[in-house]
Design a protein around this motif. Structure first.
Motif, PDB file in Angstrom:
ATOM      1  N   UNK A   1      41.013  62.505  27.129  1.00  0.00           N
ATOM      2  CA  UNK A   1      41.949  61.503  27.644  1.00  0.00           C
ATOM      3  C   UNK A   1      41.162  60.243  28.006  1.00  0.00           C
ATOM      4  N   UNK A   2      41.471  59.079  27.427  1.00  0.00           N
ATOM      5  CA  UNK A   2      40.764  57.847  27.770  1.00  0.00           C
ATOM      6  C   UNK A   2      40.942  57.495  29.245  1.00  0.00           C
ATOM      7  N   UNK A   3      39.827  57.249  29.947  1.00  0.00           N
ATOM      8  CA  UNK A   3      39.839  56.888  31.353  1.00  0.00           C
ATOM      9  C   UNK A   3      38.974  55.658  31.553  1.00  0.00           C
ATOM     10  N   UNK A   4      39.391  54.788  32.463  1.00  0.00           N
ATOM     11  CA  UNK A   4      38.657  53.553  32.694  1.00  0.00           C
ATOM     12  C   UNK A   4      38.773  53.159  34.157  1.00  0.00           C
ATOM     13  N   UNK A   5      37.740  52.477  34.670  1.00  0.00           N
ATOM     14  CA  UNK A   5      37.692  51.978  36.036  1.00  0.00           C
ATOM     15  C   UNK A   5      37.406  50.488  35.950  1.00  0.00           C
ATOM     16  N   UNK A   6      38.304  49.651  36.483  1.00  0.00           N
ATOM     17  CA  UNK A   6      38.100  48.203  36.403  1.00  0.00           C
ATOM     18  C   UNK A   6      38.408  47.561  37.742  1.00  0.00           C
ATOM     19  N   UNK A   7      37.868  46.334  37.934  1.00  0.00           N
ATOM     20  CA  UNK A   7      38.044  45.638  39.208  1.00  0.00           C
ATOM     21  C   UNK A   7      39.235  44.687  39.121  1.00  0.00           C
ATOM     22  N   UNK A   8      39.425  43.915  40.190  1.00  0.00           N
ATOM     23  CA  UNK A   8      40.597  43.038  40.279  1.00  0.00           C
ATOM     24  C   UNK A   8      40.523  41.855  39.325  1.00  0.00           C
ATOM     25  N   UNK A   9      39.347  41.601  38.744  1.00  0.00           N
ATOM     26  CA  UNK A   9      39.207  40.538  37.744  1.00  0.00           C
ATOM     27  C   UNK A   9      39.397  41.062  36.322  1.00  0.00           C
ATOM     28  N   UNK A  10      39.592  42.361  36.179  1.00  0.00           N
ATOM     29  CA  UNK A  10      39.769  42.953  34.870  1.00  0.00           C
ATOM     30  C   UNK A  10      38.474  43.404  34.228  1.00  0.00           C
ATOM     31  N   UNK A  11      37.366  43.263  34.927  1.00  0.00           N
ATOM     32  CA  UNK A  11      36.078  43.685  34.371  1.00  0.00           C
ATOM     33  C   UNK A  11      35.951  45.200  34.451  1.00  0.00           C
TER      34      UNK A  11
ATOM     35  N   UNK B   1      33.876  58.445  27.410  1.00  0.00           N
ATOM     36  CA  UNK B   1      33.594  58.342  25.977  1.00  0.00           C
ATOM     37  C   UNK B   1      34.859  58.082  25.165  1.00  0.00           C
ATOM     38  N   UNK B   2      35.971  58.748  25.549  1.00  0.00           N
ATOM     39  CA  UNK B   2      37.217  58.591  24.788  1.00  0.00           C
ATOM     40  C   UNK B   2      37.717  57.152  24.850  1.00  0.00           C
ATOM     41  N   UNK B   3      37.601  56.513  26.012  1.00  0.00           N
ATOM     42  CA  UNK B   3      38.055  55.126  26.137  1.00  0.00           C
ATOM     43  C   UNK B   3      37.116  54.183  25.397  1.00  0.00           C
ATOM     44  N   UNK B   4      35.808  54.462  25.447  1.00  0.00           N
ATOM     45  CA  UNK B   4      34.835  53.608  24.760  1.00  0.00           C
ATOM     46  C   UNK B   4      35.068  53.620  23.255  1.00  0.00           C
ATOM     47  N   UNK B   5      35.455  54.761  22.715  1.00  0.00           N
ATOM     48  CA  UNK B   5      35.769  54.823  21.291  1.00  0.00           C
ATOM     49  C   UNK B   5      37.033  54.029  20.972  1.00  0.00           C
ATOM     50  N   UNK B   6      37.976  54.036  21.925  1.00  0.00           N
ATOM     51  CA  UNK B   6      39.231  53.316  21.728  1.00  0.00           C
ATOM     52  C   UNK B   6      39.033  51.810  21.852  1.00  0.00           C
ATOM     53  N   UNK B   7      38.228  51.395  22.851  1.00  0.00           N
ATOM     54  CA  UNK B   7      38.014  49.973  23.121  1.00  0.00           C
ATOM     55  C   UNK B   7      36.610  49.787  23.672  1.00  0.00           C
ATOM     56  N   UNK B   8      35.691  49.177  22.913  1.00  0.00           N
ATOM     57  CA  UNK B   8      34.307  49.027  23.354  1.00  0.00           C
ATOM     58  C   UNK B   8      34.071  47.794  24.217  1.00  0.00           C
ATOM     59  N   UNK B   9      35.107  46.981  24.472  1.00  0.00           N
ATOM     60  CA  UNK B   9      34.930  45.739  25.216  1.00  0.00           C
ATOM     61  C   UNK B   9      34.708  45.963  26.703  1.00  0.00           C
ATOM     62  N   UNK B  10      34.567  44.844  27.426  1.00  0.00           N
ATOM     63  CA  UNK B  10      34.296  44.908  28.874  1.00  0.00           C
ATOM     64  C   UNK B  10      35.389  44.265  29.708  1.00  0.00           C
TER      65      UNK B  10
ATOM     66  N   UNK C   1      48.208  51.533  16.358  1.00  0.00           N
ATOM     67  CA  UNK C   1      49.161  52.457  15.771  1.00  0.00           C
ATOM     68  C   UNK C   1      49.471  53.662  16.624  1.00  0.00           C
ATOM     69  N   UNK C   2      48.945  53.701  17.859  1.00  0.00           N
ATOM     70  CA  UNK C   2      49.202  54.809  18.766  1.00  0.00           C
ATOM     71  C   UNK C   2      49.995  54.308  19.973  1.00  0.00           C
ATOM     72  N   UNK C   3      50.784  55.197  20.542  1.00  0.00           N
ATOM     73  CA  UNK C   3      51.575  54.873  21.727  1.00  0.00           C
ATOM     74  C   UNK C   3      50.959  55.589  22.930  1.00  0.00           C
ATOM     75  N   UNK C   4      50.698  54.821  23.988  1.00  0.00           N
ATOM     76  CA  UNK C   4      50.063  55.377  25.173  1.00  0.00           C
ATOM     77  C   UNK C   4      50.923  55.121  26.406  1.00  0.00           C
ATOM     78  N   UNK C   5      50.884  56.083  27.324  1.00  0.00           N
ATOM     79  CA  UNK C   5      51.473  55.932  28.654  1.00  0.00           C
ATOM     80  C   UNK C   5      50.324  55.715  29.623  1.00  0.00           C
ATOM     81  N   UNK C   6      50.222  54.520  30.221  1.00  0.00           N
ATOM     82  CA  UNK C   6      49.129  54.173  31.117  1.00  0.00           C
ATOM     83  C   UNK C   6      49.501  54.529  32.549  1.00  0.00           C
ATOM     84  N   UNK C   7      48.662  55.296  33.198  1.00  0.00           N
ATOM     85  CA  UNK C   7      48.867  55.684  34.595  1.00  0.00           C
ATOM     86  C   UNK C   7      47.734  55.086  35.427  1.00  0.00           C
TER      87      UNK C   7
END
Length: 649
Positions: free
Chosen positions: A82-92, A98-107, A131-137
């Motif tokens: 399951x793609x997981x990510x941690x970002x701050x209030x500026x979007x960084x 690993x799953x999220x990095x494969x989906x989106x390598x940006x910062x 081409x994929x549909x995701x539910x973001x929590x």
């Protein structure tokens, strides 16, 4: 729990101390009791020490477990699919697995989700990516000794679930109904080729349903039931139900074409789809037939309906309605007659005719009116001067106070809740009757006690005139009432130029025989010089669009704008080269639109897009809380949309 387990020792210690005291009293050697008391104190102390040691051991063990789980949880989150990510209030992006990095390598998360505010992301959000549909929590991360706001977000892949959901929706069985709506009229003609026509209709219905990979059954001579998959609805709407045009080509031998009514109910259950289809069929038939409707929940989409509604020659419906109305009036303590806001002569004339029916059986009858207007001032003044009608005019407030559960409310010249003079009276009435000649609207009054809707009639006055003839053998309207009824017919037919049939002239003939005076009727439509000049000014300022459609507006500050708008619209279609006209008039916070047509252009379909309605050649609409420029813009868009749809057919 906040309870401490060591407190359980206190009752035991108290019991031991009490036992030592009892031994001291019973035995002479007090040292025995003292020894026992000392043993109790020591035992209690040892118990407390052991309990404290046990708690320390448990705490250490739990800390060790959490320390181990922190490492384990980190490994799981990093390696989970399951793609997981941690970002701050500026979007960084501060961290991602690993799953999220494969989906989106940006910062920068904002480049991935441009419409998301990283400071306050939605707890749940759906997006499509690659081409994929995701539910973001999303959930906030609380950190100690820092003000940096972090958000932990995980992406649930809903692609497969949505695929099966869409597949289910596309393959959901959908119910449709088809009916030959003019079958009864065709059957009255001896030249009707019944067997060959019905066989040809069924063949074309069969081809229509087979092309959708559906199945059908004929359950009556002129009625069909069919089932098909929901994915075909878009195709039908795009083709705009060509079956309607195909059946008109069938030779009936009578000169009348075959017309169909088609209704399709869209719902998530078969039973609900069937109910929607049946409700839609009632609406289509009430609109005059020769059209299709797709009903989705509370929304309706109409197709066809561009042909003028033909007048039915049979008066069976009028006779049955008159008999039922007679029975209702017999049991009512009073009859209240109400029309639409800004009533016209058709509304007032029909009200007077119904009032005569009530009075013929000694039932008190009242006409509900809030205020008069230029189009009815003459007849209202005549009613106030005549003692037979002087006390019959009541305001909505007076009628509401007088109305009882046994009272009967009769609504004339409208069937729409939004057009009623007083919705409160409808809610308070124990029984309600609707008499109207307009095509049935989506917001029509639901489940009245009795209704008489005839889209083929020229006016409500024509319908009431026929009811009077069947209501009671000894009933004879007065010359004044006949004049008002004839004036209503004259107004709605534009002096017998529009929407007239054989029954229209028969009704007019009946009214003339009973005292209606053409001179009196003509005087009811006389205008003063200023009204004539204002009408001429509105006609002069008209703008002509393509296909001969004229648009004009009454200037601000002009008096009797509603009357002038209707008259100017009538005048414009009398000008050579103009096929349809629309005149706008502002009154308070509402802009009224009057539409007229020579027949080729349906002003009803155009104004229906703006929430209005009426007939193909005569229709109206009301726009609230808009400026005149906005109203003209919306009207122009509706006209262009109508012309585009007509061109595509």
């Amino acid at each position: 729990m906040d309870k401490k387990p060591q407190l359980a020792f206190i009752p035991l210690f108290i019991a031991a101390a009490a036992a030592c005291g009892l031994l001291t009293v019973c035995f002479a050697e007090k040292w025995v009791a003292h020894v026992l008391l000392a043993v109790c104190v020591v035992s209690f102390s040892i118990g407390l020490i052991a309990m404290a040691a046990y708690k320390r051991a448990v705490k250490y063990a739990m800390n060790d477990i959490f320390r181990e789980n922190d490492t384990t949880a980190g490994n799981i989150i990093t390696n989970i699919a399951i793609p997981c990510v941690l970002f701050d209030s500026d979007g960084k992006i501060a961290w991602s697995n690993d799953a999220f990095s494969e989906l989106y390598p940006g910062t920068d998360i904002c480049r991935l989700i441009p419409d998301m505010d990283p400071r306050f992301p939605n707890k749940a959000q759906s997006i499509e990516y690659n081409g994929q549909h995701f539910q973001l929590m999303s959930m906030p991360v609380q950190r100690i000794r820092t003000e940096t706001r972090l958000t932990f977000q995980y992406w649930l892949d809903r692609t497969e679930a949505l695929h099966y959901s869409r597949l289910y929706e596309e393959q959901m069985p959908t119910i449709g109904l088809i009916q030959v709506d003019n079958y009864d009229d065709l059957m009255t003609d001896r030249q009707f080729h019944r067997n060959s026509v019905l066989s040809e209709v069924e063949r074309r219905v069969s081809d229509f349903v087979t092309a959708m990979d559906g199945v059908y059954r004929r359950y009556d001579n002129s009625k069909f039931f069919f089932v098909f998959e929901a994915k075909r609805i878009a195709e039908l709407e795009q083709q705009r139900f060509t079956l309607l045009d195909e059946v008109r080509e069938i030779d009936t031998g009578t000169g009348q074409p075959v017309t169909l009514s088609i209704s399709i109910g869209v719902a998530d259950r078969i039973a609900a789809s069937d109910e929607a289809a049946r409700n839609g069929m009632q609406l289509v038939l009430g609109r005059g037939g020769d059209q299709a409707v797709v009903k989705r929940g509370a929304n309706y989409a109409f197709y066809g309906g561009k042909r003028q509604v033909t007048t039915k020659n049979s008066r069976v419906k009028a006779r049955l309605f008159a008999e039922a109305l007679h029975q209702l009036m017999d049991t009512a303590d009073a009859v209240f007659i109400m029309g639409h806001r800004l009533p016209d002569m058709d509304c007032v004339g029909a009200g007077l005719g119904i009032m005569r029916c009530a009075k013929s059986i000694n039932c008190p009858a009242y006409f509900v009116l809030d205020e008069s207007n230029a189009s009815i001032d003459g007849v209202i003044e005549a009613m106030k001067e005549n003692k037979a009608y002087r006390d019959t005019i009541k305001t909505p407030e007076q009628a509401a106070q007088m109305m009882r559960s046994s009272s009967l409310l009769i609504i004339v010249d409208t069937q729409r809740k939004s057009s009623l003079l007083s919705a409160e009276l409808l809610e308070k009435a124990g029984k309600a009757v609707v008499i109207d000649h307009h095509r049935r609207a989506v917001d029509s009054i639901q489940n009245p006690t009795l209704n008489y809707l005839e889209a083929g009639s020229s006016s409500a006055c024509e319908m009431v005139t026929e009811v009077i003839q069947y209501f009671d053998d000894g009933l004879k309207p007065t010359a004044f009432e006949c004049g008002a009824l004839l004036a209503g017919i004259t107004m709605d037919t534009k002096h017998f130029s529009f929407n007239t049939g054989a029954r229209t002239f028969e009704a007019a003939s009946y009214l003339r025989r009973n005292g209606a005076d053409n001179i009196t009727v003509k005087m009811m439509f006389q205008d003063d010089m200023q009204t004539y000049r204002n009408r001429a000014k509105v006609v002069e300022n008209a703008i002509i669009m393509e296909q001969g459609i004229a648009i004009s507006a009454c200037p601000a500050g002009m008096e009797a704008t509603n009357l002038i708008a209707a008259q100017a619209a009538d005048e414009l279609v009398n000008i050579k080269g103009i096929q349809a006209s629309f005149v706008l008039a502002e009154r308070g916070q509402v802009i009224y639109i009057s539409g007229r047509s020579l027949g080729d252009i349906s002003v009803q379909l155009i104004l229906e897009k703006l929430g209005g309605g009426g007939h193909q050649s005569i229709a109206g609409a009301q726009l609230k809380d808009v400026t005149m420029d906005e109203a003209i813009s919306r009207l122009t868009e509706s006209i262009n949309s109508y012309l585009k749809e007509a061109h595509e057919q």
